[in-house]
Design a protein around this motif. Structure first.
Motif, PDB file in Angstrom:
ATOM      1  N   ALA A   1      15.215-114.685  -3.056  1.00  0.00           N
ATOM      2  CA  ALA A   1      16.316-113.714  -3.017  1.00  0.00           C
ATOM      3  C   ALA A   1      16.134-112.597  -4.030  1.00  0.00           C
ATOM      4  O   ALA A   1      16.148-112.839  -5.240  1.00  0.00           O
ATOM      5  CB  ALA A   1      17.653-114.420  -3.256  1.00  0.00           C
ATOM      6  N   GLY A   2      15.964-111.389  -3.532  1.00  0.00           N
ATOM      7  CA  GLY A   2      15.981-110.218  -4.391  1.00  0.00           C
ATOM      8  C   GLY A   2      17.414-109.793  -4.661  1.00  0.00           C
ATOM      9  O   GLY A   2      18.367-110.538  -4.374  1.00  0.00           O
ATOM     10  N   LEU A   3      17.583-108.589  -5.184  1.00  0.00           N
ATOM     11  CA  LEU A   3      18.934-108.115  -5.500  1.00  0.00           C
ATOM     12  C   LEU A   3      19.601-107.514  -4.266  1.00  0.00           C
ATOM     13  O   LEU A   3      20.662-107.970  -3.836  1.00  0.00           O
ATOM     14  CB  LEU A   3      18.886-107.092  -6.636  1.00  0.00           C
ATOM     15  CG  LEU A   3      20.239-106.533  -7.096  1.00  0.00           C
ATOM     16  CD1 LEU A   3      21.171-107.654  -7.555  1.00  0.00           C
ATOM     17  CD2 LEU A   3      20.051-105.500  -8.202  1.00  0.00           C
ATOM     18  N   THR A   4      18.991-106.508  -3.676  1.00  0.00           N
ATOM     19  CA  THR A   4      19.523-105.882  -2.461  1.00  0.00           C
ATOM     20  C   THR A   4      18.413-105.042  -1.855  1.00  0.00           C
ATOM     21  O   THR A   4      17.535-104.557  -2.588  1.00  0.00           O
ATOM     22  CB  THR A   4      20.755-105.007  -2.780  1.00  0.00           C
ATOM     23  OG1 THR A   4      21.406-104.630  -1.557  1.00  0.00           O
ATOM     24  CG2 THR A   4      20.386-103.766  -3.552  1.00  0.00           C
ATOM     25  N   PRO A   5      18.390-104.873  -0.534  1.00  0.00           N
ATOM     26  CA  PRO A   5      17.368-104.002   0.062  1.00  0.00           C
ATOM     27  C   PRO A   5      17.536-102.569  -0.428  1.00  0.00           C
ATOM     28  O   PRO A   5      18.647-102.096  -0.642  1.00  0.00           O
ATOM     29  CB  PRO A   5      17.650-104.097   1.568  1.00  0.00           C
ATOM     30  CG  PRO A   5      18.443-105.359   1.743  1.00  0.00           C
ATOM     31  CD  PRO A   5      19.253-105.491   0.485  1.00  0.00           C
TER      32      PRO A   5
ATOM     33  N   SER B   1      18.372-111.276   0.150  1.00  0.00           N
ATOM     34  CA  SER B   1      18.835-110.671  -1.097  1.00  0.00           C
ATOM     35  C   SER B   1      20.216-111.226  -1.397  1.00  0.00           C
ATOM     36  O   SER B   1      20.933-111.648  -0.484  1.00  0.00           O
ATOM     37  CB  SER B   1      18.930-109.142  -0.967  1.00  0.00           C
ATOM     38  OG  SER B   1      17.681-108.583  -0.638  1.00  0.00           O
ATOM     39  N   VAL B   2      20.599-111.242  -2.667  1.00  0.00           N
ATOM     40  CA  VAL B   2      21.935-111.736  -2.990  1.00  0.00           C
ATOM     41  C   VAL B   2      23.007-110.804  -2.418  1.00  0.00           C
ATOM     42  O   VAL B   2      24.115-111.243  -2.098  1.00  0.00           O
ATOM     43  CB  VAL B   2      22.125-111.947  -4.508  1.00  0.00           C
ATOM     44  CG1 VAL B   2      21.283-113.105  -5.001  1.00  0.00           C
ATOM     45  CG2 VAL B   2      21.813-110.687  -5.296  1.00  0.00           C
TER      46      VAL B   2
ATOM     47  N   GLY C   1      27.855-113.033   2.659  1.00  0.00           N
ATOM     48  CA  GLY C   1      26.465-112.890   3.063  1.00  0.00           C
ATOM     49  C   GLY C   1      25.592-114.002   2.513  1.00  0.00           C
ATOM     50  O   GLY C   1      25.403-115.043   3.132  1.00  0.00           O
ATOM     51  N   PHE C   2      25.080-113.795   1.309  1.00  0.00           N
ATOM     52  CA  PHE C   2      24.122-114.732   0.717  1.00  0.00           C
ATOM     53  C   PHE C   2      24.679-116.141   0.569  1.00  0.00           C
ATOM     54  O   PHE C   2      24.001-117.121   0.868  1.00  0.00           O
ATOM     55  CB  PHE C   2      23.663-114.203  -0.645  1.00  0.00           C
ATOM     56  CG  PHE C   2      22.734-115.126  -1.380  1.00  0.00           C
ATOM     57  CD1 PHE C   2      21.438-115.318  -0.942  1.00  0.00           C
ATOM     58  CD2 PHE C   2      23.165-115.816  -2.507  1.00  0.00           C
ATOM     59  CE1 PHE C   2      20.583-116.178  -1.611  1.00  0.00           C
ATOM     60  CE2 PHE C   2      22.320-116.671  -3.176  1.00  0.00           C
ATOM     61  CZ  PHE C   2      21.022-116.855  -2.733  1.00  0.00           C
ATOM     62  N   ALA C   3      25.924-116.275   0.098  1.00  0.00           N
ATOM     63  CA  ALA C   3      26.491-117.608  -0.114  1.00  0.00           C
ATOM     64  C   ALA C   3      26.580-118.384   1.200  1.00  0.00           C
ATOM     65  O   ALA C   3      26.345-119.600   1.224  1.00  0.00           O
ATOM     66  CB  ALA C   3      27.872-117.499  -0.763  1.00  0.00           C
TER      67      ALA C   3
END
Length: 266
Positions: free
Chosen positions: A64-68, A143-144, A176-178
């Motif tokens: 998982a990155g931060l955001t695209p 991403s997170v 999203g991520f969760a």
């Protein structure tokens, strides 16, 4: 590949098919893809749809990155448009879009090198951590903040106290991520970079993520971090670390990662 999202591809089909990248200026996503906007003090936050909602439901690890960023966004939308025009299924469209953000080349090499240096491959019963990349279904790249978030027309590169202040960001990470992580409940999570790791901590503290799944502490596998990665892997000495590459923070990161490995695998 399945979709886990409140923003399914089917709801954005017309925007994708009518997308024309040639009219974009200032490296900002098309307003037709805007999900939400929020004002936090003097900062304007915006979130845009990206066709990255497909997940490999049998994935063993989550990266998982931060955001695209803008480049990932435009490449993914162009790939999705091409796939839709070919008459591919939604699943195939999402797969094509995800391939544009593939974790490959030097990034993959530096990521695997760190995992093998700390024995993750042995804990998982494989010869090398690179084995997970041999089967794309073993890995979920995300991403997170799954959908791109921009702050004052610039890509998000840090979080600070914004997550506590921003409803948009909290809803994005929870919905999203969760939710992706909840579906992939047996997969371990590797947040890339300190900002992504801090977001995972926030989810843990707020009861949205199990702490023992998060293996934080790897150095971001960017070629720019090569010296830090070599030190993390024991291939550089403390005396060789100079300037911004101080050894103490890397030592702390490695100790935290090893502690997380022990909690997860015993």
């Amino acid at each position: 590949m399945i979709e886990v999202t409140q923003y399914p591809l089917s709801a954005w089909r017309s925007q994708i098919l009518s997308f024309n990248s040639e009219i974009l200026v200032n490296r900002l996503p098309d307003e037709n893809f805007l999900i939400g906007k929020e004002q936090i003090g003097s900062k304007t936050l915006t979130e845009y749809y990206i066709p990255f909602s497909g997940i490999n439901q049998n994935a063993k690890i989550i990266i998982a990155g931060l955001t695209p960023g803008y480049t990932q966004w435009i490449n993914a939308v162009n790939a999705a448009k091409s796939a839709l025009e070919q008459g591919l299924s939604d699943e195939e469209v999402l797969e094509q879009a995800k391939l544009t953000g593939a974790f490959s080349g030097e990034l993959r090499k530096l990521f695997v090198e760190q995992l093998d240096a700390v024995g993750f491959h042995r804990a998982m019963g494989v010869e090398t951590s690179g084995a997970f990349f041999d089967n794309p279904g073993d890995i979920h790249l995300t991403s997170v903040f799954v959908h791109p978030i921009f702050v004052d027309d610039k890509g998000l590169n840090s979080v600070g106290n914004l997550l506590e202040r921003s409803t948009l960001m909290r809803e994005s990470i929870i919905n999203g991520f969760a939710k992706e992580a909840a579906v992939l409940s047996d997969a371990v999570i590797f947040p890339l970079g300190r900002a992504a790791a801090s977001c995972c901590r926030w989810l843990v503290e707020n009861g949205k993520l199990d702490a023992d799944r998060v293996l934080a502490g790897l150095q971001h596998p960017s070629p720019a971090n090569r010296a830090r990665i070599l030190y993390f892997c024991g291939k550089k000495t403390r005396e060789e670390m100079r300037g911004a590459n101080k050894p103490e923070p890397i030592d702390a990161d490695k100790a935290a990662f090893l502690a997380a490995m022990k909690r997860r695998f015993g």
